[in-house]
Design an enzyme around this catalytic site. Structure first.
Site, PDB file in Angstrom:
ATOM      1  N   GLY A 233       0.127  -1.131   0.286  1.00 29.89           N
ATOM      2  CA  GLY A 233       0.041   0.448  -0.026  1.00 29.89           C
ATOM      3  C   GLY A 233       0.746   1.463  -0.281  1.00 29.89           C
ATOM      4  O   GLY A 233       0.288   2.523   0.027  1.00 29.89           O
ATOM      5  N   GLU A 268       4.379  -6.351   2.047  1.00 28.58           N
ATOM      6  CA  GLU A 268       3.168  -6.994   0.524  1.00 28.58           C
ATOM      7  C   GLU A 268       3.485  -6.050  -0.724  1.00 28.58           C
ATOM      8  O   GLU A 268       2.146  -5.323  -1.190  1.00 28.58           O
ATOM      9  CB  GLU A 268       2.691  -7.620  -0.065  1.00 28.58           C
ATOM     10  CG  GLU A 268       2.325  -9.135   1.552  1.00 28.58           C
ATOM     11  CD  GLU A 268       0.825  -9.175   1.353  1.00 28.58           C
ATOM     12  OE1 GLU A 268      -0.269  -9.354   1.190  1.00 28.58           O
ATOM     13  OE2 GLU A 268       1.086 -10.218   1.965  1.00 28.58           O
ATOM     14  N   PRO A 269       4.594  -5.112  -1.085  1.00 25.83           N
ATOM     15  CA  PRO A 269       5.064  -3.744  -1.478  1.00 25.83           C
ATOM     16  C   PRO A 269       4.513  -4.455  -3.245  1.00 25.83           C
ATOM     17  O   PRO A 269       5.394  -5.539  -3.648  1.00 25.83           O
ATOM     18  CB  PRO A 269       5.675  -3.300  -1.455  1.00 25.83           C
ATOM     19  CG  PRO A 269       7.140  -4.218  -1.466  1.00 25.83           C
ATOM     20  CD  PRO A 269       6.042  -5.481  -0.313  1.00 25.83           C
ATOM     21  N   ARG A 271       2.702  -1.872  -6.163  1.00 21.64           N
ATOM     22  CA  ARG A 271       3.129   0.050  -6.524  1.00 21.64           C
ATOM     23  C   ARG A 271       4.414   0.791  -6.535  1.00 21.64           C
ATOM     24  O   ARG A 271       5.239   1.230  -7.223  1.00 21.64           O
ATOM     25  CB  ARG A 271       1.816   1.109  -6.063  1.00 21.64           C
ATOM     26  CG  ARG A 271       2.498   2.231  -7.040  1.00 21.64           C
ATOM     27  CD  ARG A 271       1.222   3.321  -6.811  1.00 21.64           C
ATOM     28  NE  ARG A 271      -0.293   2.246  -5.892  1.00 21.64           N
ATOM     29  CZ  ARG A 271      -1.164   2.600  -6.536  1.00 21.64           C
ATOM     30  NH1 ARG A 271      -1.210   3.245  -7.591  1.00 21.64           N
ATOM     31  NH2 ARG A 271      -2.005   1.596  -6.232  1.00 21.64           N
ATOM     32  N   ARG A 307      -6.474   2.919 -15.456  1.00 21.52           N
ATOM     33  CA  ARG A 307      -6.034   3.411 -14.469  1.00 21.52           C
ATOM     34  C   ARG A 307      -6.803   4.649 -14.524  1.00 21.52           C
ATOM     35  O   ARG A 307      -7.655   5.275 -13.225  1.00 21.52           O
ATOM     36  CB  ARG A 307      -5.003   3.773 -13.542  1.00 21.52           C
ATOM     37  CG  ARG A 307      -3.917   2.636 -12.668  1.00 21.52           C
ATOM     38  CD  ARG A 307      -2.432   2.620 -12.205  1.00 21.52           C
ATOM     39  NE  ARG A 307      -3.117   3.059 -10.833  1.00 21.52           N
ATOM     40  CZ  ARG A 307      -3.467   3.637 -10.300  1.00 21.52           C
ATOM     41  NH1 ARG A 307      -2.581   4.962 -11.081  1.00 21.52           N
ATOM     42  NH2 ARG A 307      -3.645   4.222  -9.512  1.00 21.52           N
ATOM     43  N   TYR A 311     -10.375   4.236 -11.834  1.00 20.69           N
ATOM     44  CA  TYR A 311     -10.050   4.975 -11.003  1.00 20.69           C
ATOM     45  C   TYR A 311     -10.169   6.579 -10.442  1.00 20.69           C
ATOM     46  O   TYR A 311      -9.669   7.303 -10.170  1.00 20.69           O
ATOM     47  CB  TYR A 311      -8.580   4.341 -10.042  1.00 20.69           C
ATOM     48  CG  TYR A 311      -8.194   3.686  -9.763  1.00 20.69           C
ATOM     49  CD1 TYR A 311      -9.264   2.232  -9.510  1.00 20.69           C
ATOM     50  CD2 TYR A 311      -7.144   2.689 -11.018  1.00 20.69           C
ATOM     51  CE1 TYR A 311      -9.216   0.459  -9.540  1.00 20.69           C
ATOM     52  CE2 TYR A 311      -7.233   1.404 -11.232  1.00 20.69           C
ATOM     53  CZ  TYR A 311      -8.280   0.956  -9.760  1.00 20.69           C
ATOM     54  OH  TYR A 311      -7.485  -0.963 -10.040  1.00 20.69           O
ATOM     55  N   CYS A 338     -13.838   3.429 -28.149  1.00 21.06           N
ATOM     56  CA  CYS A 338     -15.357   4.135 -28.409  1.00 21.06           C
ATOM     57  C   CYS A 338     -15.877   4.305 -27.061  1.00 21.06           C
ATOM     58  O   CYS A 338     -17.260   3.443 -27.573  1.00 21.06           O
ATOM     59  CB  CYS A 338     -16.232   3.252 -29.460  1.00 21.06           C
ATOM     60  SG  CYS A 338     -15.078   2.967 -31.380  1.00 21.06           S
ATOM     61  N   GLU A 339     -14.989   4.928 -26.695  1.00 24.82           N
ATOM     62  CA  GLU A 339     -16.250   4.963 -25.235  1.00 24.82           C
ATOM     63  C   GLU A 339     -15.284   6.617 -24.351  1.00 24.82           C
ATOM     64  O   GLU A 339     -14.131   6.840 -24.837  1.00 24.82           O
ATOM     65  CB  GLU A 339     -15.520   4.080 -23.668  1.00 24.82           C
ATOM     66  CG  GLU A 339     -15.910   2.727 -24.446  1.00 24.82           C
ATOM     67  CD  GLU A 339     -16.446   1.940 -22.969  1.00 24.82           C
ATOM     68  OE1 GLU A 339     -16.832   3.003 -21.767  1.00 24.82           O
ATOM     69  OE2 GLU A 339     -16.750   0.927 -23.516  1.00 24.82           O
ATOM     70  N   TYR A 367      -0.126  -1.594 -11.883  1.00 21.08           N
ATOM     71  CA  TYR A 367      -0.425  -2.095 -12.669  1.00 21.08           C
ATOM     72  C   TYR A 367      -1.450  -0.947 -13.292  1.00 21.08           C
ATOM     73  O   TYR A 367      -2.211  -0.451 -13.757  1.00 21.08           O
ATOM     74  CB  TYR A 367      -1.869  -1.280 -11.788  1.00 21.08           C
ATOM     75  CG  TYR A 367      -1.888  -1.829 -10.120  1.00 21.08           C
ATOM     76  CD1 TYR A 367      -2.258  -3.252  -9.921  1.00 21.08           C
ATOM     77  CD2 TYR A 367      -1.402  -1.076  -9.195  1.00 21.08           C
ATOM     78  CE1 TYR A 367      -1.928  -3.341  -8.276  1.00 21.08           C
ATOM     79  CE2 TYR A 367      -0.876  -1.139  -7.912  1.00 21.08           C
ATOM     80  CZ  TYR A 367      -1.190  -2.829  -7.402  1.00 21.08           C
ATOM     81  OH  TYR A 367      -1.104  -3.363  -6.002  1.00 21.08           O
TER      82      TYR A 367
HETATM   83  N1  LLP Z   1      -1.347  -7.331  -0.594  1.00 18.38           N
HETATM   84  C1  LLP Z   1      -2.781  -7.065  -0.607  1.00 18.38           C
HETATM   85  C2  LLP Z   1      -3.141  -8.384   0.339  1.00 18.38           C
HETATM   86  C3  LLP Z   1      -3.096  -6.522  -2.087  1.00 18.38           C
HETATM   87  O1  LLP Z   1      -4.037  -6.647  -1.618  1.00 18.38           O
HETATM   88  C4  LLP Z   1      -2.608  -5.229  -2.542  1.00 18.38           C
HETATM   89  C5  LLP Z   1      -3.375  -4.308  -2.926  1.00 18.38           C
HETATM   90  C6  LLP Z   1      -0.929  -5.427  -2.430  1.00 18.38           C
HETATM   91  C7  LLP Z   1      -0.279  -5.871  -1.200  1.00 18.38           C
HETATM   92  C8  LLP Z   1       0.174  -4.294  -3.213  1.00 18.38           C
HETATM   93  O2  LLP Z   1      -0.415  -2.993  -3.044  1.00 18.38           O
HETATM   94  P1  LLP Z   1      -0.012  -2.284  -3.281  1.00 18.38           P
HETATM   95  O3  LLP Z   1       2.089  -1.794  -2.868  1.00 18.38           O
HETATM   96  O4  LLP Z   1       1.100  -1.884  -5.123  1.00 18.38           O
HETATM   97  O5  LLP Z   1      -0.569  -0.718  -3.335  1.00 18.38           O
HETATM   98  N2  LLP Z   1      -5.831  -1.053  -9.204  1.00 18.38           N
HETATM   99  C9  LLP Z   1      -5.311  -0.256  -8.265  1.00 18.38           C
HETATM  100  C10 LLP Z   1      -4.921  -0.787  -6.567  1.00 18.38           C
HETATM  101  C11 LLP Z   1      -5.469  -2.398  -6.188  1.00 18.38           C
HETATM  102  C12 LLP Z   1      -4.023  -2.999  -5.489  1.00 18.38           C
HETATM  103  C13 LLP Z   1      -5.683  -4.216  -4.289  1.00 18.38           C
HETATM  104  N3  LLP Z   1      -4.274  -4.645  -3.628  1.00 18.38           N
HETATM  105  C14 LLP Z   1      -4.831   1.011  -8.941  1.00 18.38           C
HETATM  106  O6  LLP Z   1      -3.918   0.948  -9.779  1.00 18.38           O
HETATM  107  O7  LLP Z   1      -4.509   1.518  -8.070  1.00 18.38           O
END
Ligand code: LLP
Length: 404
Positions: A233, A268-269, A271, A307, A311, A338-339, A367
């Site tokens: 996150g 669990e990084p 992004r 994205r 979002y 076409c959107e 993503y």
């Molecule tokens: N762990 C779990 C349980 C998760 O659900 C996620 C992301 C992560 C780790 C990794 O999170 P990060 O470090 O990448 O923020 N598609 C969306 C983001 C969806 C995230 C889903 N879960 C976007 O493009 O912003």
């Protein structure tokens, strides 16, 4: 990425050359940036010695995962496909955690057979399913249980995961009940408390709250956990105005927590490792001027990068050749789909642009490609890795023949 003589370079290579050689749209990654991000992430949390499991959902390119493996990181997977590709990249099973609310019988069985570190369960029904499969395999399985802390992570509404009304994890009362119920299971060890409150978090305070809740729940449970998986996150800077997460503060909070709890931290990084490593190179097909604005019609579309449409996320768009002729008119950067939502960005002014010119859509490493589709029966883009002065195709552009 940087500009030299007003031309954009990715590492040592002029971006226009990459576009010319491999065509557009192409996702173009910098290996150096990836390595730097990994190094920085590790340094930020050096003092707590976490197990860092790259979140494969953010980018599942095999060559990128091989780099992840080289850096001794593990993987966080959410499907059999992601587990297979993480193993194929050479990531050790004992560095893999499996998250997700709907793991199927087949997926759980496969994960058990591969002896991964943890299956992070998200409901009592799932735990029963794991127990059943473990019994047939005559194995005792290590699992985690995901806590839903009811926290607002103050991020994009559509990517929040930590509130009670979100579908993830179990609320504290259930968490404690489940721990008791499975404490003496012959086939399960609940070794991990897992939690993840959302994505693109740039304020450390929701994390502080999260740790507080984790601490209270552990205390109430009187259960001995070996791991606390804090999820991912961590937010990144998508533009010059936004700030990235304050890692020092987050690290300090965890350090304090570890003084009271003898556990291994898992992260669990996704992004924060891969997000700013890539740019999507795209060519201007046409420029359509109406009275109020210019439509810059690109050859990349929402099927390549969803994205913005999904979002409302904003990715900067940069020219590969800078000039100083500013046009004071609204510029809508759109794709050919076409959107009406097939729009990347709207800006009040922009430098003078020409048809056939190439632009770069920034910070698309996470993503981006993983969320691409064949909508409008468009082929998926290619992926290119830049390493100093060399280029490598890490995923070939899809061919129409293969999808028709
Ligand atoms: N762990 C779990 C349980 C998760 O659900 C996620 C992301 C992560 C780790 C990794 O999170 P990060 O470090 O990448 O923020 N598609 C969306 C983001 C969806 C995230 C889903 N879960 C976007 O493009 O912003």
């Amino acid at each position: 990425m940087n500009f030299k003589n007003n031309k954009l370079y990715i590492e040592n290579i002029e971006a226009t050359k990459i576009a010319r050689k491999f065509g557009t749209p192409s996702y173009c990654y910098s290996l150096n940036r990836l390595k730097n991000n990994i190094r920085n992430f590790k340094n930020n949390f050096k003092s707590i010695k976490p197990l860092i499991c790259f979140s494969v959902k953010s980018n599942s390119n095999l060559q990128i995962l091989k780099e992840i493996k080289k850096s001794a990181m593990g993987a966080d997977v959410v499907s059999k496909g992601e587990l297979i590709i993480a193993l194929k990249a050479g990531i050790h099973p004992k560095k893999i955690v499996f998250s997700g609310i709907g793991k199927t019988f087949d997926e759980i069985k496969f994960a058990i057979e591969k002896n991964i570190l943890l299956i992070n369960a998200e409901s009592e029904s799932e735990i029963k399913e794991i127990e059943k499969i473990a019994k047939t395999k005559k194995k005792k399985i290590n699992i985690g249980l995901r806590l839903n802390p009811n926290i607002d992570a103050k991020t994009l509404k559509k990517i929040s995961t930590g509130k009670n009304e979100d579908k993830f994890g179990v609320v504290e009362s259930n968490f404690l009940k489940i721990l008791k119920k499975f404490r003496d299971s012959k086939y399960l060890y609940i070794k991990c408390l897992s939690i993840h409150i959302g994505s693109q978090i740039i304020d450390y305070r929701p994390y502080a709250k999260m740790i507080n809740i984790v601490q209270n729940t552990i205390k109430k449970s009187k259960h001995k956990f070996d791991f606390v998986d804090l999820g991912g996150g961590m937010g990144i800077k998508y533009n010059n105005k936004s700030k990235p997460l304050n890692y020092k503060k987050y690290n300090l909070i965890i350090k304090k927590f570890l003084k009271k709890n003898n556990v291994k931290i898992i992260f669990e990084p996704g992004r924060s490792i891969i997000g700013d490593t890539a740019v999507l190179l795209t060519k201007i097909i046409y420029i359509k001027a109406i009275k109020k604005k210019n439509f810059i019609i690109l050859d990349a579309a929402m099927n390549d990068l969803i994205r913005p449409a999904l979002y409302g996320a904003k990715h900067q768009i940069i020219p590969l050749k800078r000039n100083n002729k500013i046009i004071n008119k609204i510029h809508d950067f759109v794709g050919p789909i076409c959107e009406s939502t097939d729009k990347f960005l709207s800006l009040k002014k922009y430098q003078k642009l020409n048809e056939k010119e190439i632009l770069g859509i920034c910070d698309v490493g996470a993503y981006g490609m993983v969320l691409s589709s064949n909508y409008n029966l468009r082929t998926k883009a290619s992926e290119i890795m830049v390493n100093k002065s060399s280029l490598r195709v890490i995923l070939k552009r899809q061919k129409l023949n293969n999808i028709i």
